[in-house]
Every structure is written in C-alpha cells, then in structure tokens.
Design a protein around this motif. Sequence first.
Motif, PDB file in Angstrom:
ATOM      1  N   ASP A   1      15.378  -8.157 -62.438  1.00 43.96           N
ATOM      2  CA  ASP A   1      15.535  -9.565 -62.027  1.00 43.96           C
ATOM      3  C   ASP A   1      15.428 -10.486 -63.245  1.00 43.96           C
ATOM      4  O   ASP A   1      16.210 -11.420 -63.418  1.00 43.96           O
ATOM      5  N   TYR A   2      14.446 -10.187 -64.075  1.00 41.48           N
ATOM      6  CA  TYR A   2      14.170 -11.007 -65.264  1.00 41.48           C
ATOM      7  C   TYR A   2      15.379 -11.012 -66.202  1.00 41.48           C
ATOM      8  O   TYR A   2      15.821 -12.078 -66.655  1.00 41.48           O
TER       9      TYR A   2
ATOM     10  N   GLN B   1      11.326  -6.101 -61.026  1.00 38.78           N
ATOM     11  CA  GLN B   1      11.049  -7.400 -61.675  1.00 38.78           C
ATOM     12  C   GLN B   1      11.703  -7.481 -63.057  1.00 38.78           C
ATOM     13  O   GLN B   1      12.182  -8.533 -63.459  1.00 38.78           O
ATOM     14  N   ILE B   2      11.729  -6.351 -63.751  1.00 39.63           N
ATOM     15  CA  ILE B   2      12.371  -6.340 -65.076  1.00 39.63           C
ATOM     16  C   ILE B   2      13.860  -6.645 -64.933  1.00 39.63           C
ATOM     17  O   ILE B   2      14.431  -7.459 -65.675  1.00 39.63           O
TER      18      ILE B   2
ATOM     19  N   GLN C   1       6.863 -15.451 -69.814  1.00 42.42           N
ATOM     20  CA  GLN C   1       7.191 -15.118 -68.416  1.00 42.42           C
ATOM     21  C   GLN C   1       7.206 -13.606 -68.208  1.00 42.42           C
ATOM     22  O   GLN C   1       6.802 -13.092 -67.165  1.00 42.42           O
ATOM     23  N   ALA C   2       7.660 -12.889 -69.226  1.00 41.39           N
ATOM     24  CA  ALA C   2       7.784 -11.432 -69.096  1.00 41.39           C
ATOM     25  C   ALA C   2       6.441 -10.736 -68.987  1.00 41.39           C
ATOM     26  O   ALA C   2       6.354  -9.617 -68.496  1.00 41.39           O
TER      27      ALA C   2
ATOM     28  N   ASP D   1       4.081 -11.198 -67.070  1.00 40.67           N
ATOM     29  CA  ASP D   1       3.592 -11.021 -65.694  1.00 40.67           C
ATOM     30  C   ASP D   1       4.369  -9.932 -64.940  1.00 40.67           C
ATOM     31  O   ASP D   1       4.074  -9.643 -63.787  1.00 40.67           O
ATOM     32  N   ILE D   2       5.355  -9.373 -65.581  1.00 42.25           N
ATOM     33  CA  ILE D   2       6.193  -8.377 -64.907  1.00 42.25           C
ATOM     34  C   ILE D   2       5.432  -7.070 -64.708  1.00 42.25           C
ATOM     35  O   ILE D   2       4.722  -6.622 -65.613  1.00 42.25           O
ATOM     36  N   ARG D   3       5.596  -6.484 -63.532  1.00 43.04           N
ATOM     37  CA  ARG D   3       4.863  -5.247 -63.236  1.00 43.04           C
ATOM     38  C   ARG D   3       5.775  -4.089 -62.802  1.00 43.04           C
ATOM     39  O   ARG D   3       5.363  -2.942 -62.868  1.00 43.04           O
ATOM     40  N   THR D   4       6.970  -4.392 -62.285  1.00 42.28           N
ATOM     41  CA  THR D   4       7.807  -3.312 -61.732  1.00 42.28           C
ATOM     42  C   THR D   4       9.205  -3.319 -62.360  1.00 42.28           C
ATOM     43  O   THR D   4       9.616  -4.314 -62.969  1.00 42.28           O
TER      44      THR D   4
END
Lengths: 243, 91
Positions: free
Chosen positions: B74-75, B71-72, B62-63, B65-68
């Motif tokens: 949130d993850y 998002q990190i 899942q990680a 796909d993180i770009r910002t």
Amino acid sequence: MFGYLFILLFLFVPYYWVAGGGTVALQKLNHLHLKGFFMLTRRLIPRTTYVIDPKVRELRSSIIICNHISYLDPILLVSLFPQQTTIVKNTFFRVPIFGWFLRRAGYVPSSPAEMLGEAMIKNLENVKAHLAAGGNFFVFPEGTRSRDGNLSTFNRGVFSIARYCGVSLDLVFITGTDQLFRPGTFSFNTRKDNVITLELIASIHPDYQARNFSISSVLDQARQVFEQKIADVKGDARLKTEG
Amino acid sequence: MTRQDIEREVRDIFLRAFEIENPEMDVNLREAYGFDSIDAIELLLEIEKFLDSELTQEEKKQAMDIRTMKQIIDYIEVLAAKRKTLPEKNK
C-alpha cells in the motif's frame, strides 16, 4: 567516572553555554580533553608507545569500523578526530550530566527504543549531516570488547547506516590497548612494555545501487579483512616467540 | 505499475535482502520473521532504488509504522502514485 562528571560539570557545561551551544563545539572540546589525557599517559607511562597510522589520522567524513579490545578504544579514537560521534550504550544516557553531554554532543543511543520510528530516522539524518560536515562516525560492530583477540559476531546496523548515508567504510585495526587497560580490570598496567597501534587495513566502497547489492556481503567482506589481519598478527607473534 | 508488479518486487527484495521467502500478506513481519528497525531502513533504501527516487524524511517516518507486507505494498503504491512516473527499469 566521578572525575569525568566533575570535568563535564565545571568545564564542558559552562563552555557549552558560553559557546552558544552546538554539537561540534562539544565534540571538539571532548577531543581536546582526551588528546590531553593521552599526552599525559605518554609521559606517565613511557613503556607504552603509540604507533598511529597517518592514514587513520587523515580520515574525514568516514564511517570507521574497528575491532574492540579495551575501554580505551573509543576514547583513543575521540582523541584523534576533532569531529566524531559513535553509538553509545543506552544506560550511559541515563547518567546525570554525562547523559546530557552525550545527547548534546550527538552520540547515538544503542537502545531499540531510540532506534525505532521517527527517532531512528532523526538519528540517521543527524549522522548523515555529521558525515557531510567532515565528521567521522566510528563503530565497533562486535558491540562488546573481545577477551581473547578473536572477533565476535558483527552487528549489521553500522553497515545499514553506511548505506543510508551513501558512504564508504574504513576498517581500522587496534592492538595493544588491552595490554594497557585490560578487560575486567579498572587500572592501568604501566609496568609492561607495550605498543598501541592503529592501522587502516582496508577501505570498502560498496556499490549501493547495484541490483544484487546486499548488506550481508559487505559485512562478510569487512569481517574477512579483520580475520585475515588477526591471523597475520598471531602468526607474527608466534614467529617472534619461536625466534 | 500495477499492484502485482509492486508485490513481485517486494517479494524479490525480501528474498534478496532479508532471505525471507514469500512472506505472508497479513502477518506481523517483526513477530513472524524478526524483521527489525535496521531491516526497515534497508527496505526503505530498496524502495528508493525501485522507485528510482529519493524519499522525503516525512515519507521515511511514515514507513516506520509499517508492520505487514500488505502495508508495504500500500505504501509503495501511494508513493508511486505521488510520483506518477515509472522507472524505466521496472516497466
């Protein structure tokens, strides 16, 4: 290359099917094949001798970092270890039969497309399992062969892979392969007296859990060991010439 | 663990591991700072250390796909909530 494809098609592929498939079987077959190749070169090229550090031969479950001076380096390492894998240029994966073999034998593509997203996690987990099963993962962090014996920039990738797998790093120094099979040529130099050596020059055991751990510091540490070794070898060669 | 705690830790990781000082919340890290897939793996391992818990393969995927930065954070917030425990060192 065509000879290799011939061997793959008529030896490796049938063996793979008969043995019921399996990465380890292909790695062992490749190891035996290249071991035979070097036994043959020892007979046919007596002016080249090999000095392999027993500590290198004993390495298992290890990430091996090597300097890179000739096309012979990776195949020499394969000939030493029954279970081994490495990172291979993506273009080779597109070669018919050979690409099939590389994938089945567990080699890791260097292409960014293969090292992104899920594919990257899958590749890393495969390397982790391979190491846990006693295999070695050898990498040339310079990415390409050195033409003058000096070190090029190290890529960080292998150091991150080591951290991901939670293993230490063994530094192996290679000399002499560039004299037997020179960069820029496709023939063996059989007339020159030459010694090919493989030496374990250091083992690094990073504390991956330390608060201040950084990949850069491990990379710098490895690089310094290689630079020191190269300086020592050049110093010895200079003394020999002067003496 | 509050969102501010997570943000502080992530900024510290970026400074320490990638020498990126105060990355902006919504910019694409790859485009703005050259954050590549090897860096993403490094980040995952730092997150494991921060949470004091190993991530599952699914969580790692899942990680990817993180770009910002947002998002990190949130993850990590989701991961921390799933684990429902705070590592002592981060309290």
